[in-house]
Design a protein around this motif. Structure first.
Motif, PDB file in Angstrom:
ATOM      1  N   PHE A  65      26.765  39.582  16.869  1.00 13.10           N
ATOM      2  CA  PHE A  65      26.631  39.620  15.328  1.00 13.10           C
ATOM      3  C   PHE A  65      26.680  38.150  15.053  1.00 13.10           C
ATOM      4  O   PHE A  65      25.702  37.934  14.294  1.00 13.10           O
ATOM      5  N   PHE A  66      27.389  37.424  15.455  1.00  9.85           N
ATOM      6  CA  PHE A  66      27.490  35.744  15.129  1.00  9.85           C
ATOM      7  C   PHE A  66      26.193  35.262  15.536  1.00  9.85           C
ATOM      8  O   PHE A  66      25.704  34.391  14.988  1.00  9.85           O
ATOM      9  N   ALA A  67      25.952  35.573  16.836  1.00  9.85           N
ATOM     10  CA  ALA A  67      24.724  34.897  17.613  1.00  9.85           C
ATOM     11  C   ALA A  67      23.563  35.042  16.620  1.00  9.85           C
ATOM     12  O   ALA A  67      22.498  34.071  16.343  1.00  9.85           O
ATOM     13  N   ARG A  68      23.291  36.322  16.002  1.00 11.60           N
ATOM     14  CA  ARG A  68      22.160  36.565  15.386  1.00 11.60           C
ATOM     15  C   ARG A  68      22.060  35.649  14.095  1.00 11.60           C
ATOM     16  O   ARG A  68      21.174  35.653  13.312  1.00 11.60           O
ATOM     17  N   ASN A  69      23.449  35.192  13.634  1.00 13.12           N
ATOM     18  CA  ASN A  69      23.541  34.357  12.396  1.00 13.12           C
ATOM     19  C   ASN A  69      23.766  32.955  12.702  1.00 13.12           C
ATOM     20  O   ASN A  69      23.910  32.199  11.859  1.00 13.12           O
ATOM     21  N   GLY A  70      23.139  32.606  14.026  1.00 14.80           N
ATOM     22  CA  GLY A  70      23.298  31.141  14.602  1.00 14.80           C
ATOM     23  C   GLY A  70      24.774  30.409  14.811  1.00 14.80           C
ATOM     24  O   GLY A  70      24.728  29.325  14.878  1.00 14.80           O
ATOM     25  N   ILE A  71      25.769  31.418  15.155  1.00 13.33           N
ATOM     26  CA  ILE A  71      26.904  30.871  15.404  1.00 13.33           C
ATOM     27  C   ILE A  71      27.411  31.256  16.437  1.00 13.33           C
ATOM     28  O   ILE A  71      27.512  32.268  17.083  1.00 13.33           O
ATOM     29  N   ASP A  72      28.045  30.326  17.688  1.00 10.86           N
ATOM     30  CA  ASP A  72      28.531  30.802  18.714  1.00 10.86           C
ATOM     31  C   ASP A  72      30.016  31.129  18.695  1.00 10.86           C
ATOM     32  O   ASP A  72      30.888  30.581  18.414  1.00 10.86           O
ATOM     33  N   LEU A  73      30.231  32.465  18.963  1.00 10.00           N
ATOM     34  CA  LEU A  73      31.519  32.907  19.020  1.00 10.00           C
ATOM     35  C   LEU A  73      32.224  33.096  20.290  1.00 10.00           C
ATOM     36  O   LEU A  73      31.624  33.652  21.306  1.00 10.00           O
ATOM     37  N   LYS A  74      32.863  32.070  20.779  1.00  8.55           N
ATOM     38  CA  LYS A  74      33.463  31.868  21.957  1.00  8.55           C
ATOM     39  C   LYS A  74      34.703  32.868  22.313  1.00  8.55           C
ATOM     40  O   LYS A  74      35.584  33.088  21.430  1.00  8.55           O
ATOM     41  N   LEU A  75      34.492  33.543  23.137  1.00  9.28           N
ATOM     42  CA  LEU A  75      35.708  34.567  23.569  1.00  9.28           C
ATOM     43  C   LEU A  75      36.837  33.937  24.587  1.00  9.28           C
ATOM     44  O   LEU A  75      36.384  33.592  26.059  1.00  9.28           O
ATOM     45  N   VAL A  76      37.848  34.152  24.554  1.00  6.83           N
ATOM     46  CA  VAL A  76      38.872  33.784  25.594  1.00  6.83           C
ATOM     47  C   VAL A  76      39.620  35.003  25.694  1.00  6.83           C
ATOM     48  O   VAL A  76      40.578  35.392  25.024  1.00  6.83           O
ATOM     49  N   PRO A  77      39.579  35.620  27.121  1.00  8.63           N
ATOM     50  CA  PRO A  77      40.264  36.773  27.481  1.00  8.63           C
ATOM     51  C   PRO A  77      41.636  36.275  27.983  1.00  8.63           C
ATOM     52  O   PRO A  77      41.945  35.038  28.600  1.00  8.63           O
ATOM     53  N   LEU A  78      42.641  37.176  27.511  1.00  7.47           N
ATOM     54  CA  LEU A  78      44.153  36.701  27.365  1.00  7.47           C
ATOM     55  C   LEU A  78      44.760  37.965  27.962  1.00  7.47           C
ATOM     56  O   LEU A  78      44.020  39.029  28.033  1.00  7.47           O
ATOM     57  N   ALA A  79      46.135  38.137  28.106  1.00  4.72           N
ATOM     58  CA  ALA A  79      46.745  39.303  28.804  1.00  4.72           C
ATOM     59  C   ALA A  79      46.932  40.222  27.565  1.00  4.72           C
ATOM     60  O   ALA A  79      47.093  41.524  28.057  1.00  4.72           O
ATOM     61  N   GLY A  80      46.937  39.843  26.479  1.00  4.26           N
ATOM     62  CA  GLY A  80      46.796  41.166  25.436  1.00  4.26           C
ATOM     63  C   GLY A  80      47.148  40.225  24.005  1.00  4.26           C
ATOM     64  O   GLY A  80      47.241  39.276  23.808  1.00  4.26           O
ATOM     65  N   ALA A  81      47.775  41.304  23.199  1.00  5.45           N
ATOM     66  CA  ALA A  81      48.097  40.906  21.852  1.00  5.45           C
ATOM     67  C   ALA A  81      48.976  39.732  21.550  1.00  5.45           C
ATOM     68  O   ALA A  81      49.054  38.978  20.699  1.00  5.45           O
ATOM     69  N   VAL A  82      50.288  39.922  22.408  1.00  3.83           N
ATOM     70  CA  VAL A  82      51.247  38.957  22.284  1.00  3.83           C
ATOM     71  C   VAL A  82      50.824  37.575  22.732  1.00  3.83           C
ATOM     72  O   VAL A  82      50.975  36.622  21.834  1.00  3.83           O
ATOM     73  N   GLU A  83      50.014  37.264  23.856  1.00  3.34           N
ATOM     74  CA  GLU A  83      49.457  36.084  24.149  1.00  3.34           C
ATOM     75  C   GLU A  83      48.220  35.658  22.944  1.00  3.34           C
ATOM     76  O   GLU A  83      48.440  34.485  22.663  1.00  3.34           O
ATOM     77  N   SER A  84      47.738  36.595  22.542  1.00  8.41           N
ATOM     78  CA  SER A  84      46.678  36.190  21.405  1.00  8.41           C
ATOM     79  C   SER A  84      47.211  35.590  20.355  1.00  8.41           C
ATOM     80  O   SER A  84      46.763  34.527  19.711  1.00  8.41           O
ATOM     81  N   LEU A  85      48.499  36.312  19.776  1.00  9.89           N
ATOM     82  CA  LEU A  85      49.275  35.678  18.719  1.00  9.89           C
ATOM     83  C   LEU A  85      49.780  34.511  19.042  1.00  9.89           C
ATOM     84  O   LEU A  85      49.741  33.575  18.009  1.00  9.89           O
TER      85      LEU A  85
END
Length: 436
Positions: A65-85
Motif C-alpha cells: 500500500f505504501f509503495a503505491r503511494n511512493g513511500i518505502d515501508l521497511k520491514l524488520v522481522p523480530l521475535a514478537g510484540a515484546v521485542e517490537s515494543l
C-alpha cells in the motif's frame, strides 16, 4: 559640514527594509515547515513478527500500500510484540510503527508512543493434547510451548496465565518453541500443550483446531478476568466453525483476547499516520469470526492515547488534499500552501502599512534636512559678520536636495515649509555676509 546624500540614504533604507522583510519571511517559512511538516519521509520502518506469521503477512500488505503511494515501508522481522515494543521505545531505533496486542505496555511506560486505533482481536489459544482438564491441578508437570522470548504469547503465558494460576510455573516445563516447532512437537508427543497469541486467520491456529487428539481449552471465569484486566476481552469461538463436517471444535469455546493496536512513535509524520489509517481501514473493516463489518479499525485508547491525527481521521477521514489528489501532488500543494501562508503574512501587512511607512520615511528625510538647517543656522550665529559667504553654497546644496525629495501628497506642505525656511536662512546669511 558633509552634505547628506539622499540617494544613498534611500538605497540604504530600501536595502535594510528588504533584508528585514526577507529575514522575517525566512523565519516564518522555517517555523511553518517545522510546525506543519509538509514533507513526509521517503521511507519508514515497521517492526513485524517472524516470517510466516499473520503479522508478517499483514505488514507486507501495508508495504505494498505504501509503495503505491511512493513511500518505502521497511520491514524488520523480530521475535514478537515484546521485542517490537522495545524497538519502538528506543529513540535510537529506526522502528516507528508496529502492531501490538493490548496489555504489554502502558502510557506511563511508553510516553512517546501513540495508538492509531485497534485493528482486530488476537485471542489467547490454549491447546492441550487429549481431552483437556477440569481442574487446575491437572496442569501440573506439563510440558507447554509458550513461544520464543520476545513474543507476546511468551509474555502472556508467564505474566498472565502464570499469575492467575492457569499455568503452574513451578511444576510445568515452559518451552520457547516457535508456532511451527510447536505443531511438530505436539504431533510427536514431545509437548503436552501450547499457548498461542494469534488471530483466527493464523495457519497455525487453524491447523491445531482441526488436529486429531488436540483440543482447544475454554477459559473458565472469563468474565472475572475481563473485569479485573481491562485490556482483555471475552470472545466465543462457535462450535463447528473450524470444520463443520467434523464439528471442530465440538462445543463453543470461551477465549480471552487482547485487541491488536496500530502503534506509532508520537513524532511520526502526519502524512504517514494518515496512510497507515487508510490502509487499516482498507484491510481490517471486513467482518470476521469475532467481529462485525465496520467494527475495525476503532479509535480505542486501551493502553496508549489515540493520536490527534487518528482522532481527526475517525471524525472526517484523511485531509482534503490527500483524499482527492495523489499523495505526491497533495504533498506538493501542501508545501506551496506552507510557503504561501508566511509570505502572505509578510506581504499583506506591508500592503496595509506601506503608505504609512512611505509617509514616515518622507517625514524623516524632511526632519533630517530641518536638523541640518538648524545646525547651519546655529553655526551662522557664531561667526563674525562678513564671513558667512561659504554658507550660501551649503544652502544651495540643501535646497537642491529638498527639490529632489519625492514625498506623499499628505506631507508636501512640510516640504514647502522647508523650502521657505531655507530661503529665510539664506536671507539671514546674505545680511550677515554684507552682500548687496
Amino acid at each position: 559640514m558633509i552634505a547628506f546624500n539622499d540617494k544613498h540614504a534611500s538605497w540604504r533604507y530600501l536595502l535594510t527594509a528588504s533584508i528585514a522583510v526577507v529575514a522575517f519571511a525566512a523565519v516564518l517559512i522555517w517555523l511553518a515547515f517545522a510546525l506543519l511538516r509538509p514533507t513526509p519521509p521517503r521511507s519508514v520502518t515497521m517492526a513485524t513478527d517472524p516470517e510466516g506469521s499473520i503479522n508478517a503477512d499483514l505488514a507486507k500488505r501495508y508495504r505494498e500500500f505504501f509503495a503505491r503511494n511512493g513511500i518505502d515501508l521497511k520491514l524488520v522481522p523480530l521475535a514478537g510484540a515484546v521485542e517490537s515494543l522495545a524497538r519502538l521505545q528506543d529513540p535510537k531505533s529506526a522502528v516507528s510503527i508496529a502492531i501490538l496486542p493490548s496489555g504489554i505496555t502502558t502510557q506511563r511506560d511508553s510516553p512517546h508512543l501513540e495508538s492509531l486505533g485497534t485493528l482486530f482481536y488476537e485471542p489467547l489459544w490454549f491447546f492441550l493434547r487429549g481431552q483437556g482438564f477440569e481442574r487446575p491441578e491437572q496442569l501440573r508437570g506439563l510440558r507447554l510451548s509458550i513461544g520464543p522470548e520476545g513474543s507476546a504469547s511468551h509474555e502472556f503465558s508467564v505474566e498472565f496465565f502464570g499469575r492467575v494460576g492457569i499455568i503452574d510455573q513451578k511444576s510445568s516445563t515452559l518451552l520457547p518453541f516457535t508456532p511451527a516447532e510447536t505443531i511438530k512437537s505436539l504431533y510427536r508427543g514431545e509437548v503436552d500443550g501450547a499457548v498461542l497469541l494469534d488471530t483466527w486467520d493464523s495457519p497455525f491456529v487453524r491447523e491445531l483446531l482441526t488436529a486429531e487428539n488436540v483440543n482447544l481449552q475454554s477459559i473458565r471465569r472469563a468474565d472475572a478476568f475481563v473485569a479485573l484486566y481491562p485490556h482483555l476481552y471475552k470472545v466465543v469461538l462457535p462450535a463447528g466453525v473450524a470444520d463443520l463436517a467434523k464439528n471442530r471444535p465440538p462445543v463453543d469455546v470461551v477465549l480471552l483476547s487482547p485487541k491488536a493496536s496500530l502503534v506509532v512513535r508520537h513524532d511520526l509524520h502526519p502524512v504517514i499516520q494518515y496512510l497507515l489509517l487508510e490502509a487499516a481501514e482498507q484491510f481490517h473493516s471486513a467482518p470476521g469470526v469475532f467481529h462485525k463489518a465496520g467494527e475495525f479499525p476503532m479509535p480505542e485508547s486501551i493502553d496508549l492515547p489515540i493520536s490527534s491525527h487518528a482522532r481527526q481521521f475517525y471524525r472526517t477521514g484523511s485531509p482534503f488534499l490527500q483524499r482527492h489528489l495523489p499523495l505526491w501532488l497533495a504533498v506538493l500543494v501542501q508545501q506551496l500552501l506552507v510557503l504561501t501562508i508566511p509570505l502572505l503574512g509578510v506581504i499583506l501587512p506591508l500592503l496595509r502599512f506601506a503608505p504609512a511607512i512611505y509617509g514616515w520615511a518622507g517625514r524623516r528625510r524632511i526632519y533630517r534636512l530641518y536638523s541640518e538647517l538648524k545646525s547651519l543656522e546655529d553655526q551662522l550665529a557664531a561667526v563674525p559678520p562678513g564671513t558667512a559667504k561659504d554658507f550660501i553654497e551649503r544652502l544651495d546644496q540643501m535646497e537642491e536636495r529638498a527639490n529632489r525629495q519625492s514625498v506623499p501628497a499628505s506631507i508636501r506642505p512640510q516640504l514647502y515649509w522647508l523650502r521657505l525656511h531655507i530661503e529665510m536662512v539664506r536671507e539671514a546669511v546674505v545680511r550677515k555676509a554684507g552682500a548687496p
